[in-house]
Design a protein around this motif. Structure first.
Motif, PDB file in Angstrom:
ATOM      1  N   GLU A  35      90.648  67.470  89.743  1.00  0.00           N
ATOM      2  CA  GLU A  35      91.708  67.066  90.665  1.00  0.00           C
ATOM      3  C   GLU A  35      92.739  68.174  90.837  1.00  0.00           C
ATOM      4  O   GLU A  35      93.228  68.421  91.944  1.00  0.00           O
ATOM      5  CB  GLU A  35      92.394  65.793  90.156  1.00  0.00           C
ATOM      6  N   THR A  36      93.080  68.837  89.730  1.00  0.00           N
ATOM      7  CA  THR A  36      94.027  69.953  89.790  1.00  0.00           C
ATOM      8  C   THR A  36      93.479  71.084  90.645  1.00  0.00           C
ATOM      9  O   THR A  36      94.184  71.666  91.474  1.00  0.00           O
ATOM     10  CB  THR A  36      94.336  70.477  88.375  1.00  0.00           C
ATOM     11  N   ILE A  37      92.198  71.386  90.432  1.00  0.00           N
ATOM     12  CA  ILE A  37      91.549  72.441  91.226  1.00  0.00           C
ATOM     13  C   ILE A  37      91.534  72.060  92.701  1.00  0.00           C
ATOM     14  O   ILE A  37      91.787  72.899  93.580  1.00  0.00           O
ATOM     15  CB  ILE A  37      90.116  72.692  90.715  1.00  0.00           C
ATOM     16  N   ASP A  38      91.274  70.771  92.978  1.00  0.00           N
ATOM     17  CA  ASP A  38      91.227  70.303  94.361  1.00  0.00           C
ATOM     18  C   ASP A  38      92.600  70.407  95.022  1.00  0.00           C
ATOM     19  O   ASP A  38      92.712  70.816  96.181  1.00  0.00           O
ATOM     20  CB  ASP A  38      90.743  68.857  94.391  1.00  0.00           C
ATOM     21  N   ILE A  39      93.669  70.047  94.272  1.00  0.00           N
ATOM     22  CA  ILE A  39      95.031  70.143  94.799  1.00  0.00           C
ATOM     23  C   ILE A  39      95.387  71.595  95.095  1.00  0.00           C
ATOM     24  O   ILE A  39      95.943  71.914  96.149  1.00  0.00           O
ATOM     25  CB  ILE A  39      96.039  69.528  93.806  1.00  0.00           C
ATOM     26  N   GLU A  44      96.273  76.017  98.947  1.00  0.00           N
ATOM     27  CA  GLU A  44      95.933  77.350  99.456  1.00  0.00           C
ATOM     28  C   GLU A  44      95.350  77.260 100.859  1.00  0.00           C
ATOM     29  O   GLU A  44      95.635  78.107 101.715  1.00  0.00           O
ATOM     30  CB  GLU A  44      94.924  78.023  98.508  1.00  0.00           C
ATOM     31  N   LEU A  45      94.546  76.220 101.088  1.00  0.00           N
ATOM     32  CA  LEU A  45      93.958  76.036 102.418  1.00  0.00           C
ATOM     33  C   LEU A  45      95.047  75.762 103.447  1.00  0.00           C
ATOM     34  O   LEU A  45      95.026  76.305 104.554  1.00  0.00           O
ATOM     35  CB  LEU A  45      92.961  74.872 102.380  1.00  0.00           C
ATOM     36  N   LYS A 222     103.603  60.903 105.914  1.00  0.00           N
ATOM     37  CA  LYS A 222     103.109  60.741 104.539  1.00  0.00           C
ATOM     38  C   LYS A 222     102.091  61.825 104.198  1.00  0.00           C
ATOM     39  O   LYS A 222     102.116  62.416 103.111  1.00  0.00           O
ATOM     40  CB  LYS A 222     102.492  59.356 104.359  1.00  0.00           C
ATOM     41  N   LYS A 223     101.209  62.092 105.143  1.00  0.00           N
ATOM     42  CA  LYS A 223     100.181  63.112 104.912  1.00  0.00           C
ATOM     43  C   LYS A 223     100.819  64.494 104.768  1.00  0.00           C
ATOM     44  O   LYS A 223     100.421  65.293 103.911  1.00  0.00           O
ATOM     45  CB  LYS A 223      99.180  63.104 106.074  1.00  0.00           C
ATOM     46  N   ARG A 224     101.829  64.775 105.580  1.00  0.00           N
ATOM     47  CA  ARG A 224     102.534  66.054 105.476  1.00  0.00           C
ATOM     48  C   ARG A 224     103.210  66.188 104.110  1.00  0.00           C
ATOM     49  O   ARG A 224     103.192  67.261 103.506  1.00  0.00           O
ATOM     50  CB  ARG A 224     103.582  66.173 106.587  1.00  0.00           C
ATOM     51  N   THR A 225     103.813  65.097 103.638  1.00  0.00           N
ATOM     52  CA  THR A 225     104.472  65.125 102.337  1.00  0.00           C
ATOM     53  C   THR A 225     103.481  65.444 101.231  1.00  0.00           C
ATOM     54  O   THR A 225     103.758  66.240 100.322  1.00  0.00           O
ATOM     55  CB  THR A 225     105.156  63.769 102.050  1.00  0.00           C
ATOM     56  N   GLU A 226     102.317  64.838 101.287  1.00  0.00           N
ATOM     57  CA  GLU A 226     101.285  65.073 100.271  1.00  0.00           C
ATOM     58  C   GLU A 226     100.778  66.513 100.304  1.00  0.00           C
ATOM     59  O   GLU A 226     100.333  67.038  99.286  1.00  0.00           O
ATOM     60  CB  GLU A 226     100.133  64.092 100.476  1.00  0.00           C
ATOM     61  N   MET A 227     100.855  67.148 101.467  1.00  0.00           N
ATOM     62  CA  MET A 227     100.403  68.534 101.582  1.00  0.00           C
ATOM     63  C   MET A 227     101.239  69.491 100.746  1.00  0.00           C
ATOM     64  O   MET A 227     100.769  70.562 100.351  1.00  0.00           O
ATOM     65  CB  MET A 227     100.443  68.979 103.059  1.00  0.00           C
ATOM     66  N   ILE A 228     102.502  69.138 100.490  1.00  0.00           N
ATOM     67  CA  ILE A 228     103.367  69.999  99.676  1.00  0.00           C
ATOM     68  C   ILE A 228     103.630  69.345  98.314  1.00  0.00           C
ATOM     69  O   ILE A 228     104.657  69.565  97.684  1.00  0.00           O
ATOM     70  CB  ILE A 228     104.693  70.320 100.400  1.00  0.00           C
ATOM     71  N   ASN A 229     102.654  68.501  97.904  1.00  0.00           N
ATOM     72  CA  ASN A 229     102.694  67.881  96.578  1.00  0.00           C
ATOM     73  C   ASN A 229     103.956  67.036  96.396  1.00  0.00           C
ATOM     74  O   ASN A 229     104.560  67.031  95.312  1.00  0.00           O
ATOM     75  CB  ASN A 229     102.614  68.956  95.491  1.00  0.00           C
TER      76      ASN A 229
END
Length: 250
Positions: A35-39, A44-45, A222-229
């Protein structure tokens, strides 16, 4: 012999229990690591995508300014020359109309080029960007937007500023369009080493459960917020307005 057998059996069962526990522990650790690697990969993407997007927009803006704009300007000059040389009034009128259309197109292209090459987000702090949005909203004189800034550590990353700005714009637009509010309060502050963006309106509110089928704009925030953790917290009640808090690590 019976005692020895029982001891061996109990030890065997204990070994199986320990093995199962260790297996589950390693499995959880592996899942957490993945999960950490995926985040990290998604972050980075996102960074790469935004960099490519910015560079692409700037490239398009320069192309519009340097290529298309110059060709239209040259066409306008040729038409002006034809107007000067041509003595037929009806043709001169047509040429003048074409020239007007070209000049209007040039003005629109210049505005488009400027917006595509705009470095506003890069060159301004998030507080300045949000304050500018509040100023534009207040200029409409239909509602009041108040902004309070208590940030000490200003985020410099383009993606953080860009996402916080887009969330602010989306919230203001939703509050005005759907909530029929009179006041919108926005605040930036720090708490426990994290940045908090709080947006609140005094509109008619809504049932959050309806977001399961509706509310595309809020889902995008919400999706934008998740993009920056970040953490996305939305609260709303009928006739009691809406409150949105976005929390991100500094």
């Amino acid at each position: 012999m019976l005692i020895i057998f029982n001891v061996i059996f109990i030890a065997f069962i204990g070994a199986i229990v320990v093995f199962i526990r260790e297996y589950h522990r390693k499995k959880k650790a592996h899942i957490k690591q993945m999960e950490t690697i995926d985040i990290l990969h998604k972050k980075e993407l996102l960074k790469t995508q935004m960099e490519i997007q910015v560079q692409t927009m700037k490239s398009i803006g320069r192309e519009i300014h340097d290529n298309v704009g110059q060709k239209l300007t040259l066409s306008s000059l040729y038409l002006q020359q034809l107007t000067f040389e041509n003595k037929a009034p009806q043709i001169n009128d047509s040429i003048a109309n074409i020239n007007t259309i070209i000049n209007e197109s040039l003005d629109e292209l210049r505005l488009l080029s400027k917006s595509l090459m705009d470095d506003t987000i890069d060159n301004n702090s998030i507080s300045d960007l949000i304050e500018n949005e509040c100023r534009k909203a207040n200029n409409l004189k239909k509602y009041r937007v108040r902004f309070k800034n208590n940030l000490e550590h200003i985020p410099e990353l383009y993606k953080v500023k860009s996402i916080l700005l887009r969330i602010t714009q989306e919230f203001i637009q939703n509050s005005v369009k759907h909530a029929n509010c009179k006041n919108i309060d926005i605040s930036l502050y720090e708490n426990e080493g994290k940045l908090h963006l709080k947006l609140q309106d005094d509109g008619k509110g809504f049932n959050i459960e309806n977001l399961k089928t509706n509310g595309i704009g809020i889902k995008n925030m919400k999706k934008r917020t998740e993009m920056i953790n970040g953490i996305f917290k939305l609260e709303s009640n009928i006739k009691n307005g809406t409150e949105l808090t976005v929390v991100i690590p500094i």
